[in-house]
Design a protein around this motif. Sequence first.
Motif, PDB file in Angstrom:
ATOM      1  N   PRO A   1       0.825  -1.211   0.000  1.00 48.99           N
ATOM      2  CA  PRO A   1       0.000   0.000   0.000  1.00 48.99           C
ATOM      3  C   PRO A   1       0.859   1.261   0.000  1.00 48.99           C
ATOM      4  O   PRO A   1       0.976   1.968   1.005  1.00 48.99           O
ATOM      5  CB  PRO A   1      -0.822  -0.131   1.283  1.00 48.99           C
ATOM      6  CG  PRO A   1       0.029  -0.951   2.188  1.00 48.99           C
ATOM      7  CD  PRO A   1       0.757  -1.923   1.286  1.00 48.99           C
ATOM      8  N   VAL A   2       1.447   1.547  -1.138  1.00 49.28           N
ATOM      9  CA  VAL A   2       2.415   2.642  -1.256  1.00 49.28           C
ATOM     10  C   VAL A   2       1.784   3.981  -0.909  1.00 49.28           C
ATOM     11  O   VAL A   2       2.379   4.815  -0.221  1.00 49.28           O
ATOM     12  CB  VAL A   2       3.001   2.675  -2.681  1.00 49.28           C
ATOM     13  CG1 VAL A   2       3.914   3.891  -2.859  1.00 49.28           C
ATOM     14  CG2 VAL A   2       3.755   1.390  -2.978  1.00 49.28           C
ATOM     15  N   VAL A   3       0.560   4.223  -1.391  1.00 47.70           N
ATOM     16  CA  VAL A   3      -0.092   5.514  -1.153  1.00 47.70           C
ATOM     17  C   VAL A   3      -0.360   5.709   0.338  1.00 47.70           C
ATOM     18  O   VAL A   3      -0.104   6.783   0.888  1.00 47.70           O
ATOM     19  CB  VAL A   3      -1.401   5.605  -1.955  1.00 47.70           C
ATOM     20  CG1 VAL A   3      -2.134   6.909  -1.635  1.00 47.70           C
ATOM     21  CG2 VAL A   3      -1.113   5.525  -3.455  1.00 47.70           C
ATOM     22  N   THR A   4      -0.857   4.679   0.988  1.00 50.28           N
ATOM     23  CA  THR A   4      -1.143   4.775   2.425  1.00 50.28           C
ATOM     24  C   THR A   4       0.124   5.087   3.217  1.00 50.28           C
ATOM     25  O   THR A   4       0.139   5.990   4.062  1.00 50.28           O
ATOM     26  CB  THR A   4      -1.758   3.473   2.942  1.00 50.28           C
ATOM     27  OG1 THR A   4      -3.000   3.236   2.271  1.00 50.28           O
ATOM     28  CG2 THR A   4      -2.007   3.541   4.439  1.00 50.28           C
ATOM     29  N   TYR A   5       1.177   4.356   2.945  1.00 51.47           N
ATOM     30  CA  TYR A   5       2.425   4.577   3.671  1.00 51.47           C
ATOM     31  C   TYR A   5       3.000   5.964   3.366  1.00 51.47           C
ATOM     32  O   TYR A   5       3.585   6.616   4.241  1.00 51.47           O
ATOM     33  CB  TYR A   5       3.443   3.498   3.314  1.00 51.47           C
ATOM     34  CG  TYR A   5       3.092   2.124   3.829  1.00 51.47           C
ATOM     35  CD1 TYR A   5       2.138   1.961   4.822  1.00 51.47           C
ATOM     36  CD2 TYR A   5       3.703   0.976   3.320  1.00 51.47           C
ATOM     37  CE1 TYR A   5       1.806   0.702   5.303  1.00 51.47           C
ATOM     38  CE2 TYR A   5       3.387  -0.285   3.798  1.00 51.47           C
ATOM     39  CZ  TYR A   5       2.436  -0.425   4.786  1.00 51.47           C
ATOM     40  OH  TYR A   5       2.111  -1.667   5.260  1.00 51.47           O
ATOM     41  N   THR A   6       2.842   6.422   2.136  1.00 47.70           N
ATOM     42  CA  THR A   6       3.331   7.750   1.775  1.00 47.70           C
ATOM     43  C   THR A   6       2.563   8.837   2.517  1.00 47.70           C
ATOM     44  O   THR A   6       3.162   9.802   3.025  1.00 47.70           O
ATOM     45  CB  THR A   6       3.215   7.976   0.260  1.00 47.70           C
ATOM     46  OG1 THR A   6       3.982   6.977  -0.430  1.00 47.70           O
ATOM     47  CG2 THR A   6       3.716   9.363  -0.128  1.00 47.70           C
ATOM     48  N   LEU A   7       1.244   8.694   2.594  1.00 50.86           N
ATOM     49  CA  LEU A   7       0.430   9.672   3.312  1.00 50.86           C
ATOM     50  C   LEU A   7       0.798   9.703   4.794  1.00 50.86           C
ATOM     51  O   LEU A   7       0.909  10.784   5.399  1.00 50.86           O
ATOM     52  CB  LEU A   7      -1.057   9.339   3.143  1.00 50.86           C
ATOM     53  CG  LEU A   7      -1.633   9.522   1.734  1.00 50.86           C
ATOM     54  CD1 LEU A   7      -3.044   8.953   1.655  1.00 50.86           C
ATOM     55  CD2 LEU A   7      -1.625  10.989   1.333  1.00 50.86           C
TER      56      LEU A   7
ATOM     57  N   ALA B   1      -7.501   9.714  -4.923  1.00 55.57           N
ATOM     58  CA  ALA B   1      -8.555  10.689  -5.218  1.00 55.57           C
ATOM     59  C   ALA B   1      -9.590  10.709  -4.098  1.00 55.57           C
ATOM     60  O   ALA B   1     -10.054  11.783  -3.672  1.00 55.57           O
ATOM     61  CB  ALA B   1      -9.220  10.355  -6.553  1.00 55.57           C
ATOM     62  N   LEU B   2      -9.968   9.535  -3.608  1.00 54.11           N
ATOM     63  CA  LEU B   2     -10.921   9.437  -2.509  1.00 54.11           C
ATOM     64  C   LEU B   2     -10.406  10.152  -1.269  1.00 54.11           C
ATOM     65  O   LEU B   2     -11.138  10.925  -0.632  1.00 54.11           O
ATOM     66  CB  LEU B   2     -11.192   7.960  -2.195  1.00 54.11           C
ATOM     67  CG  LEU B   2     -11.996   7.655  -0.936  1.00 54.11           C
ATOM     68  CD1 LEU B   2     -13.439   8.119  -1.102  1.00 54.11           C
ATOM     69  CD2 LEU B   2     -11.952   6.164  -0.610  1.00 54.11           C
ATOM     70  N   TYR B   3      -9.159   9.918  -0.935  1.00 53.66           N
ATOM     71  CA  TYR B   3      -8.571  10.513   0.265  1.00 53.66           C
ATOM     72  C   TYR B   3      -8.523  12.034   0.160  1.00 53.66           C
ATOM     73  O   TYR B   3      -8.980  12.748   1.062  1.00 53.66           O
ATOM     74  CB  TYR B   3      -7.168   9.947   0.466  1.00 53.66           C
ATOM     75  CG  TYR B   3      -6.492  10.422   1.733  1.00 53.66           C
ATOM     76  CD1 TYR B   3      -6.617   9.710   2.919  1.00 53.66           C
ATOM     77  CD2 TYR B   3      -5.716  11.576   1.746  1.00 53.66           C
ATOM     78  CE1 TYR B   3      -5.995  10.134   4.083  1.00 53.66           C
ATOM     79  CE2 TYR B   3      -5.100  12.016   2.903  1.00 53.66           C
ATOM     80  CZ  TYR B   3      -5.237  11.291   4.069  1.00 53.66           C
ATOM     81  OH  TYR B   3      -4.626  11.725   5.221  1.00 53.66           O
ATOM     82  N   LEU B   4      -7.975  12.532  -0.924  1.00 59.35           N
ATOM     83  CA  LEU B   4      -7.803  13.977  -1.076  1.00 59.35           C
ATOM     84  C   LEU B   4      -9.137  14.713  -1.171  1.00 59.35           C
ATOM     85  O   LEU B   4      -9.316  15.781  -0.579  1.00 59.35           O
ATOM     86  CB  LEU B   4      -6.952  14.274  -2.307  1.00 59.35           C
ATOM     87  CG  LEU B   4      -5.492  13.802  -2.237  1.00 59.35           C
ATOM     88  CD1 LEU B   4      -4.777  14.093  -3.549  1.00 59.35           C
ATOM     89  CD2 LEU B   4      -4.756  14.458  -1.075  1.00 59.35           C
ATOM     90  N   LEU B   5     -10.084  14.144  -1.900  1.00 58.30           N
ATOM     91  CA  LEU B   5     -11.384  14.798  -2.036  1.00 58.30           C
ATOM     92  C   LEU B   5     -12.167  14.764  -0.727  1.00 58.30           C
ATOM     93  O   LEU B   5     -12.911  15.698  -0.418  1.00 58.30           O
ATOM     94  CB  LEU B   5     -12.187  14.147  -3.154  1.00 58.30           C
ATOM     95  CG  LEU B   5     -11.700  14.461  -4.574  1.00 58.30           C
ATOM     96  CD1 LEU B   5     -12.450  13.611  -5.603  1.00 58.30           C
ATOM     97  CD2 LEU B   5     -11.883  15.949  -4.894  1.00 58.30           C
ATOM     98  N   SER B   6     -11.991  13.703   0.041  1.00 59.43           N
ATOM     99  CA  SER B   6     -12.653  13.643   1.351  1.00 59.43           C
ATOM    100  C   SER B   6     -12.096  14.723   2.271  1.00 59.43           C
ATOM    101  O   SER B   6     -12.848  15.446   2.949  1.00 59.43           O
ATOM    102  CB  SER B   6     -12.458  12.262   1.984  1.00 59.43           C
ATOM    103  OG  SER B   6     -13.077  11.258   1.222  1.00 59.43           O
ATOM    104  N   GLY B   7     -10.782  14.840   2.303  1.00 58.87           N
ATOM    105  CA  GLY B   7     -10.174  15.906   3.103  1.00 58.87           C
ATOM    106  C   GLY B   7     -10.597  17.280   2.631  1.00 58.87           C
ATOM    107  O   GLY B   7     -10.869  18.180   3.440  1.00 58.87           O
ATOM    108  N   LEU B   8     -10.671  17.457   1.316  1.00 60.83           N
ATOM    109  CA  LEU B   8     -11.116  18.728   0.758  1.00 60.83           C
ATOM    110  C   LEU B   8     -12.566  19.006   1.129  1.00 60.83           C
ATOM    111  O   LEU B   8     -12.934  20.149   1.440  1.00 60.83           O
ATOM    112  CB  LEU B   8     -10.957  18.702  -0.762  1.00 60.83           C
ATOM    113  CG  LEU B   8     -11.360  19.970  -1.521  1.00 60.83           C
ATOM    114  CD1 LEU B   8     -10.525  21.155  -1.065  1.00 60.83           C
ATOM    115  CD2 LEU B   8     -11.224  19.740  -3.021  1.00 60.83           C
ATOM    116  N   GLY B   9     -13.382  17.963   1.121  1.00 62.15           N
ATOM    117  CA  GLY B   9     -14.788  18.128   1.503  1.00 62.15           C
ATOM    118  C   GLY B   9     -14.939  18.630   2.924  1.00 62.15           C
ATOM    119  O   GLY B   9     -15.795  19.478   3.214  1.00 62.15           O
TER     120      GLY B   9
ATOM    121  N   VAL C   1      -7.475   1.134   7.938  1.00 60.68           N
ATOM    122  CA  VAL C   1      -8.448   0.990   6.852  1.00 60.68           C
ATOM    123  C   VAL C   1      -7.871   1.308   5.474  1.00 60.68           C
ATOM    124  O   VAL C   1      -8.424   0.887   4.450  1.00 60.68           O
ATOM    125  CB  VAL C   1      -9.691   1.876   7.089  1.00 60.68           C
ATOM    126  CG1 VAL C   1     -10.329   1.554   8.426  1.00 60.68           C
ATOM    127  CG2 VAL C   1      -9.344   3.360   7.013  1.00 60.68           C
ATOM    128  N   GLY C   2      -6.758   2.042   5.435  1.00 61.18           N
ATOM    129  CA  GLY C   2      -6.210   2.472   4.158  1.00 61.18           C
ATOM    130  C   GLY C   2      -5.760   1.354   3.237  1.00 61.18           C
ATOM    131  O   GLY C   2      -6.136   1.325   2.058  1.00 61.18           O
TER     132      GLY C   2
END
Length: 294
Positions: A79-85, A173-181, A158-159
């Motif tokens: 899970p590269v994106v999760t670990y990066t975040l 996209a889900l993560y960033l848009l949720s935070g933006l929301g 959960v990531g």
Amino acid sequence: MSTEQSPAPETSVPTCYRHPGRETYVRCTRCDRYICPECMRDAAVGHQCVECVAEGHRGARSAAPRTALGARGPVSAMPVVTYTLIGLCILMYIVELASPRVVLDLEMVGLGVTHQGEVVGVAEGEWYRLVSTMFLHDRDGSLGFTHILFNMWALYAVGPALEQVLGRGRYLALYLLSGLGGSVLLYLVEPYGAAVGASGAIFGLFGAYFVIGRRLGAPTGPILFLLVINLAITFSVKGISWEGHIGGLVVGALIALAFAYAPAARRRLFHTGVPVVMLVALATLVTVKTLALT
């Protein structure tokens, strides 16, 4: 009596189909054409020519496994994106400890005034605050270290599962848009308030986990329990931005509905179009609010 002998009958010697001047008696086990040593490629049985090997690789790529929601890639992918975040949030927290000014420069503020009398905020053109805030956490406020500790634990919990089933692009996209929301709802409801944290994005993942779990028939009791507990904390503990949590939850759940229930024949259209539409809708709300404030 004649001693003259008749000439030997001519024989046709096979040659490589790619190199006509090279004699060979080896055939490709797939297309049955003659191949010379340069054109031979080891196969499970015998040898294959370079074209058949290339064709096999193309077929293997096109038949790459997909998840139930259309994501392509190996099931055991890291899970590269999760670990990066998680890494980015921890890095920013260390920067906050070294320089508290970072929070003042990057936290979510709709419209505010610094101690030096400087007007700052999204309404002043600092739109980046809508996104940068989700990588910051409370350093010495009411939540303290538990703020980043819980958020990173939740992201780790959960990531990876969501990243696996959605694929890296959809998941990010889900993560960033949720935070933006979450940031946008705070801007609409309390433009003079300030907030930091990845909680809006985390709540979006909670909502998506529930929606996708229902779609795939997976147990959703644990995530529902976790969500209810966190909503109770949101509205009972002072200093927590409920707008960020609810905004993230709603946006994450809506995007997950599109990801999970898109028709198979139009899956790519929905998976690409819905995040874009959501981004445009959120940007429109911010623009309208900014015009009203200025």
